[in-house]
Scaffold this active site. Structure first.
Site, mmCIF file in Angstrom:
data_model
loop_
_atom_site.group_PDB
_atom_site.id
_atom_site.type_symbol
_atom_site.label_atom_id
_atom_site.label_comp_id
_atom_site.label_asym_id
_atom_site.label_seq_id
_atom_site.Cartn_x
_atom_site.Cartn_y
_atom_site.Cartn_z
ATOM 1 N N ASP A 44 49.324 31.226 37.290
ATOM 2 C CA ASP A 44 48.597 31.601 38.950
ATOM 3 C C ASP A 44 47.961 33.369 38.199
ATOM 4 O O ASP A 44 48.887 33.969 38.214
ATOM 5 C CB ASP A 44 49.643 32.091 39.422
ATOM 6 N N ASP A 45 46.617 33.098 37.931
ATOM 7 C CA ASP A 45 46.434 35.206 38.200
ATOM 8 C C ASP A 45 46.149 35.432 36.227
ATOM 9 O O ASP A 45 45.847 36.914 36.714
ATOM 10 C CB ASP A 45 46.213 35.504 38.744
ATOM 11 N N CYS A 97 42.455 31.564 44.403
ATOM 12 C CA CYS A 97 43.106 30.443 43.775
ATOM 13 C C CYS A 97 42.255 29.249 43.881
ATOM 14 O O CYS A 97 42.623 27.936 43.271
ATOM 15 C CB CYS A 97 44.606 30.686 44.438
ATOM 16 N N ASP A 130 43.934 29.075 37.581
ATOM 17 C CA ASP A 130 43.829 29.297 38.193
ATOM 18 C C ASP A 130 42.192 30.522 37.970
ATOM 19 O O ASP A 130 41.146 29.702 38.277
ATOM 20 C CB ASP A 130 43.880 28.781 39.218
ATOM 21 N N ASN A 131 42.390 31.537 38.062
ATOM 22 C CA ASN A 131 41.453 32.342 37.530
ATOM 23 C C ASN A 131 42.105 33.681 36.964
ATOM 24 O O ASN A 131 43.772 33.443 36.599
ATOM 25 C CB ASN A 131 40.860 32.606 39.323
#
Length: 486
Positions: free
Chosen positions: A51-52, A81, A260-261
């Protein structure tokens, strides 16, 4: 973080709690015994989704020290997200899966998403094929588990084993959906820690430069904490790989690691968040090892997270052409069997901004329409932070062209070869013909679906430019967002 596992021997999922510390998607072939499994050539697939995790934090050093096969950075279809994860699951751009932000109203795990898009995800296709078992653990979509959309009792189609986090990321005091039943966790580290279980757009211009000492101290602390959480991610990867080795499955397993990003911590004097169009928010790491992938490979070709679904289906022997996915399989690139001349040269990045209908009492001068504001009245998002970009990577150009859906129809253009940190917006100085072609290409991509998303880009010789379409509105079919700050 999320872990997705797809395995070619049913024994792989006998103890799912071993991998509850990350988001895991697993697929395993349906086999009655080991002899049958050996006769079936399909590979196992493990996708680890953080995540991130941006490419600039430097936290990949320890993971990269291992002998990895294919290492590149990839672009996300949206730097947030839920839209990004929806793109990974469906292989579609946001304008085709219709998830626009992290809220239920933005189609994040909504009943509409469940009815129209979840049956079209790559795990659903794999389960329908009947040769794989699937396993998921970790964060799914930000609004998953919302009682207005079925609660934790809802298990998306395609998953044989389901251990999903209710709502958004939490390390302690969270609830898991264990195959549709709520399982609550507290705050005991050993049992409950989830990961172990310039001429810029106005939103950028409003950031305060130089940053205050208190802001710098806050960012330094946030940066250190992000590194600490990566320690558990690193432990997780090691445990998964060792478990595969012990079971004799590693040589027949694709292990995929990505995010995801991206994320920013102080760039352009913005505090901490994502959502922006710049490389630090839209570019993420991708590491893959598996059968027929030689070690220490990289590629200059443009890969996006909409390509993960098609690639996993390709590995599993599923005909991607039978889906409506926008992405492409990069399996031929990893195994050196592809033709780079036929690969795409551009992708679409799109985001729909979020804002509040009322002014923040602490920042009355900002007015309504902004969100994600920090104590010093620097905001990370707004209604008119709605944009779409064409990101081009070709021999002739490394370019980003973006249009905002605001009153200014603001345009940002960056030459990443000459300006890798995106300091100089060249929209006013670049050749007019290039602007016209990029505008045309942007409109094509914003209305594309499936195969039409993979047509030649501006810097491909086959590209055809229709001057009648130049500089029309950003999205012809999109309704105008409510007026906010310029």
């Amino acid at each position: 973080m999320a872990l997705f596992v797809f395995n070619s021997a049913s024994k792989m999922v006998s103890s799912p709690f071993v991998i509850l510390h990350f988001i895991l998607i697993c697929v395993t072939l349906h086999c009655n015994n080991l002899a049958e499994a050996k006769m079936n050539p399909r590979a196992n697939i493990v996708l680890i989704l953080t995540d991130d995790l941006d490419v600039s934090i430097g936290g990949m050093v320890s993971i990269l020290s291992r002998k990895i096969g294919f290492v590149v950075s990839v672009f996300v279809a949206s730097p947030l997200c839920c839209p990004s994860r929806a793109s990974i699951l469906t292989g579609k751009y946001p304008h085709n899966h219709h998830v626009v932000n992290n809220t239920l109203e933005g189609n994040c795990s909504s009943t509409a998403w469940q009815k129209t898009q979840e049956p079209e995800t790559f795990p659903a296709f794999l389960q329908k094929q009947g040769t794989y078992q699937t396993f998921f653990a970790g964060k799914y979509l930000n609004e998953y588990g919302n009682k207005k959309a079925g609660g934790v009792e809802h298990v998306p189609p395609g998953w044989d084993h389901w251990f999903a986090l209710e709502r958004n990321s939490k390390y302690y005091n969270y609830t898991l959906s264990v195959n549709g039943r709520a399982q609550r966790h507290g705050q005991n580290y050993s049992e409950d820690y989830l990961t172990d279980v310039l001429d810029k757009h106005w939103l950028i211009r409003q950031a305060k430069t130089p940053m205050t000492n208190s802001s710098v101290e806050f960012l330094d602390n946030a940066y250190r904490k992000r590194w600490r959480t990566l320690l558990s991610v690193d432990d997780l990867v090691e445990k998964v790989v060792r478990k595969l080795e012990v079971r004799g499955e590693l040589s027949n397993t694709y292990v995929i690691f990505t995010s995801d990003n991206g994320y920013h911590t102080g760039q352009f004097s913005l505090p901490v968040d994502k959502r922006q169009l710049y490389e630090f928010d839209i570019r993420v790491p991708l590491l893959v090892r598996g059968p027929n992938i030689k070690p220490n490979q990289t590629s200059p070709l443009l890969i996006a997270n909409v390509d993960l679904g098609p690639t996993i289906l390709d590995i599993a022997g599923y005909n991607v052409n039978e889906t409506q996915m926008d992405g492409m399989s990069f399996l031929p690139i990893m195994t050196s069997k592809g033709n780079s001349s036929t690969w795409r040269s551009d992708i679409l990045v799109e985001y729909e901004g979020e804002g509040s209908n009322t002014s923040d009492p602490a920042c009355p001068l900002l007015g309504p329409g902004v969100s994600e504001c920090f104590p010093d009245c620097v905001c990370e998002d707004s209604y008119n932070n709605t944009y779409a970009c064409v990101r081009t990577v070709a021999q002739a150009a490394n370019l980003q062209y973006c249009e905002f859906d605001d009153n200014e129809v603001f345009v940002e253009v960056y030459n990443l070869t000459a300006d890798p940190f995106q300091l100089s917006n060249i929209a006013k100085s670049i050749d007019q013909e290039v602007l016209e072609k990029m505008n045309h290409r942007l409109m094509m991509l914003q209305s594309c679906s499936g195969q039409s998303c993979r047509t030649p880009g501006v810097y491909d010789s086959q590209f055809r430019f229709d001057p009648r379409l130049m500089f029309s509105s950003l999205v012809p079919h999109r309704t105008k967002r409510r007026q906010t700050l310029k």
